[in-house]
Design a protein around this motif. Structure first.
Motif, short mmCIF file in Angstrom:
data_model
loop_
_atom_site.label_atom_id
_atom_site.label_comp_id
_atom_site.label_asym_id
_atom_site.label_seq_id
_atom_site.Cartn_x
_atom_site.Cartn_y
_atom_site.Cartn_z
N LYS A 1 0.82 -1.21 0.00
CA LYS A 1 0.00 0.00 0.00
C LYS A 1 0.86 1.26 0.00
CE LYS A 1 -4.03 -2.08 2.21
NZ LYS A 1 -4.86 -2.18 3.45
N THR A 2 1.95 1.23 0.77
CA THR A 2 2.87 2.37 0.79
C THR A 2 3.50 2.58 -0.58
OG1 THR A 2 3.37 1.96 3.13
CG2 THR A 2 4.91 3.35 1.91
N GLU A 3 3.87 1.46 -1.21
CA GLU A 3 4.48 1.52 -2.54
C GLU A 3 3.48 2.07 -3.55
OE1 GLU A 3 7.75 0.82 -5.20
OE2 GLU A 3 7.57 0.92 -3.03
N GLN A 4 2.23 1.63 -3.45
CA GLN A 4 1.21 2.13 -4.37
C GLN A 4 0.97 3.62 -4.18
OE1 GLN A 4 -2.09 -0.46 -3.45
NE2 GLN A 4 -1.53 -1.95 -5.01
N LEU A 5 0.92 4.05 -2.91
CA LEU A 5 0.70 5.47 -2.65
C LEU A 5 1.83 6.33 -3.20
CD1 LEU A 5 -0.71 5.37 1.00
CD2 LEU A 5 -1.93 6.02 -1.08
N SER A 6 3.05 5.79 -3.15
CA SER A 6 4.19 6.55 -3.67
C SER A 6 4.16 6.65 -5.19
CB SER A 6 5.50 5.90 -3.23
OG SER A 6 5.73 4.68 -3.93
N GLN A 7 3.35 5.81 -5.84
CA GLN A 7 3.26 5.81 -7.29
C GLN A 7 2.08 6.63 -7.81
OE1 GLN A 7 3.03 1.66 -8.33
NE2 GLN A 7 5.23 1.36 -8.20
N LEU A 8 1.19 7.02 -6.91
CA LEU A 8 -0.05 7.67 -7.34
C LEU A 8 -0.03 9.17 -7.06
CD1 LEU A 8 -2.72 5.09 -6.12
CD2 LEU A 8 -1.62 5.23 -8.35
N ASP A 9 -0.69 9.89 -7.95
CA ASP A 9 -0.91 11.31 -7.73
C ASP A 9 -1.96 11.48 -6.64
OD1 ASP A 9 -1.00 14.20 -8.48
OD2 ASP A 9 -3.04 13.66 -9.05
N GLY A 10 -1.65 12.34 -5.66
CA GLY A 10 -2.52 12.47 -4.50
C GLY A 10 -3.90 13.00 -4.80
N LEU A 11 -4.06 13.78 -5.86
CA LEU A 11 -5.36 14.36 -6.17
C LEU A 11 -6.22 13.45 -7.03
CD1 LEU A 11 -7.26 16.85 -6.09
CD2 LEU A 11 -6.10 17.65 -8.18
N THR A 12 -5.65 12.92 -8.11
CA THR A 12 -6.44 12.19 -9.10
C THR A 12 -6.39 10.67 -8.94
OG1 THR A 12 -4.59 12.05 -10.65
CG2 THR A 12 -5.99 14.01 -10.78
N SER A 13 -5.43 10.19 -8.15
CA SER A 13 -5.19 8.74 -7.98
C SER A 13 -4.71 8.06 -9.26
CB SER A 13 -6.44 8.03 -7.45
OG SER A 13 -6.75 8.49 -6.16
N LEU A 14 -4.32 8.84 -10.26
CA LEU A 14 -3.64 8.28 -11.43
C LEU A 14 -2.17 8.11 -11.09
CD1 LEU A 14 -5.13 10.38 -14.39
CD2 LEU A 14 -5.91 8.17 -13.52
N PHE A 15 -1.44 7.35 -11.90
CA PHE A 15 -0.01 7.25 -11.71
C PHE A 15 0.62 8.64 -11.84
CE2 PHE A 15 -0.66 2.78 -13.29
CZ PHE A 15 -0.32 2.18 -12.09
N ASN A 16 1.70 8.87 -11.07
CA ASN A 16 2.32 10.19 -11.09
C ASN A 16 3.41 10.31 -12.17
OD1 ASN A 16 4.60 8.90 -9.99
ND2 ASN A 16 3.96 9.36 -7.90
N HIS A 17 4.04 11.47 -12.22
CA HIS A 17 5.02 11.77 -13.27
C HIS A 17 6.22 10.83 -13.19
CE1 HIS A 17 8.25 14.00 -15.35
NE2 HIS A 17 7.28 14.46 -16.09
N ARG A 18 6.67 10.50 -12.00
CA ARG A 18 7.82 9.61 -11.86
C ARG A 18 7.53 8.24 -12.47
NH1 ARG A 18 9.02 5.59 -8.40
NH2 ARG A 18 7.24 6.04 -7.05
N VAL A 19 6.34 7.72 -12.19
CA VAL A 19 5.97 6.41 -12.73
C VAL A 19 5.82 6.49 -14.25
CG1 VAL A 19 4.26 4.55 -12.67
CG2 VAL A 19 4.84 5.78 -10.58
N PHE A 20 5.31 7.62 -14.74
CA PHE A 20 5.19 7.81 -16.19
C PHE A 20 6.55 7.66 -16.87
CE2 PHE A 20 5.76 10.83 -19.73
CZ PHE A 20 4.94 10.23 -20.67
N GLU A 21 7.56 8.32 -16.34
CA GLU A 21 8.89 8.24 -16.95
C GLU A 21 9.42 6.81 -16.94
OE1 GLU A 21 11.03 11.13 -14.61
OE2 GLU A 21 10.82 12.64 -16.19
N GLU A 22 9.19 6.10 -15.84
CA GLU A 22 9.66 4.71 -15.74
C GLU A 22 8.92 3.82 -16.73
OE1 GLU A 22 8.94 3.66 -11.71
OE2 GLU A 22 10.59 4.88 -10.90
N ARG A 23 7.59 3.95 -16.79
CA ARG A 23 6.81 3.09 -17.68
C ARG A 23 7.07 3.41 -19.15
NH1 ARG A 23 2.17 0.62 -15.54
NH2 ARG A 23 1.79 -0.11 -17.66
#
Length: 381
Positions: free
Chosen positions: A205-227
């Motif tokens: 859950k902590t790992e998932q939260l670190s991957q998600l944008d806090g407002l929209t719950s979509l993946f965040n910019h860091r995850v976008f670059e990795e993916r």
């Protein structure tokens, strides 16, 4: 003077027989003590290695796989199933199994089957003779519709803070093949396993939260670059197409200026839901909040032609969607502009170049009137 030995007396024979019997009993007792000592050592070994495994890994499936391998060294089981309660606490999800094949995700209700009743009651279950169990009950010990066979079964409730959160069930092919001692030992190890599951769940859950944008719950910019890097690298190996959509909200600054940032945030949250609804976000596609009012969607294995249709469908859906801002302020329009870039065939460009092409296509849509989709030119040969 010579003496001759007479026949052995009955009393002496009886004494020798008693000594032989006592010796055999002593040997049996020594063997029994040796077996108990060996079993005790195995259990200590099992406890130690389960604790070591829990401390060493945070990956749930790896942890359970290693724990079950360790348990098999102390308890002779063939098959195992592990169910955990879902977030609603209304369903039990089969999260680990070994020894049988399942093609689809499996879930059961609380009270359904032996696993469901164990979770419902919080009590362990020990079936000495499975053939008799199947003759008596139309039920299952692992999964609905399972193969019925002889053997023995043990099911133990997994508890966290005195609350049942799941169940582990094991069985073997031999009648009486799992003892009461085995069940007691499984019950003891269940406390360790519950701690390990809780630890892995919190980490996930902590790992998932670190991957998600806090407002929209979509993946965040860091995850976008990795993916993006992963998908470009993957398609260079597979040769399958890859498309990228970049989009943002038209005149978003005006929404913030006219209605305030809270209304602007509400728009972003609603838009995220709409975008996800138009993608294969639970399987292949991935949706991201790129930053501010800008979003991105990765579409693996979709060529530009299909990606353009997806983008235009998304544009139309957004234009016609009943956003709450429209209800509060009738006459308000909300549209998006999109840019699409893709890789196919022998195309070979770096991730940042693909992003740049999609971004340029997006800004071409903005320049040409907004509320439109623009395709990036194909990469140069």
């Amino acid at each position: 003077m010579r003496t001759t030995r007479g026949p052995m007396s009955d009393e002496l024979k009886a004494r020798i027989d008693r000594l032989k019997l006592e010796l055999e009993q002593e040997r049996a007792q020594v063997n029994c003590m040796g077996n108990l000592l060996e079993k005790s050592n195995n259990q200590v070994f099992t406890f130690y290695h389960i604790s070591k495994t829990i401390a060493a890994t945070n990956d749930f499936h790896e942890m359970i796989h290693l724990i079950m391998g360790t348990l098999r060294k102390s308890i002779p089981f063939d098959r195992v199933s592990l169910y955990l309660l879902d977030d609603s606490r209304k369903k039990l999800m089969l999260t680990y199994f070994s020894g049988f094949e399942i093609s689809d995700k499996t879930s059961i209700g609380i009270g359904e089957g032996v696993p469901g009743r164990i979770v419902e009651s919080g009590e362990h279950s020990h079936i000495h003779d499975l053939s008799l169990f199947y003759e008596t009950f139309s039920d299952f010990i692992h999964i609905p519709g399972e193969e019925k066979r002889d053997g023995a079964y043990i099911g133990v409730a997994l508890k966290s803070r005195n609350t049942t959160v799941g169940v582990i069930g094991i069985d073997c092919r031999e009648k009486q093949g799992l003892s009461v001692d085995d069940m007691d030992f499984m019950a003891l190890t269940s406390h360790q396993i519950s701690i390990g599951i809780e630890k892995a769940s919190l980490f996930m859950k902590t790992e998932q939260l670190s991957q998600l944008d806090g407002l929209t719950s979509l993946f965040n910019h860091r995850v976008f670059e990795e993916r993006l890097e992963q998908e470009v690298s993957k398609r260079s190996r597979t040769g399958k197409p890859l498309s990228l959509i970049m989009l943002d909200i038209d005149h978003f600054k005006q929404f913030n200026d006219n209605f305030g940032h809270q209304e602007g945030d509400a728009i972003l949250k609603e838009l995220a839901v709409v975008i996800k609804g138009q993608c294969r976000h639970t399987t292949m596609d991935a949706c991201f909040r790129y930053g501010g009012e800008e979003f991105s969607v990765l579409l693996p294995e979709l060529d530009m032609g299909i990606a353009l249709k997806v983008a235009d469908r998304m544009r139309v859906i957004v234009e016609n969607h009943p956003f709450r801002i429209k209800e509060k302020h009738p006459g308000t329009a909300l549209t998006i502009s999109l840019g699409v870039a893709g890789l196919s065939g022998s195309d070979d460009i770096r991730p940042e170049e693909l992003l740049k092409k999609a971004d340029e296509a997006l800004y071409a849509s903005k320049r040409n009137g907004r509320n439109r989709v623009t395709a990036s030119p194909a990469p140069a040969a």
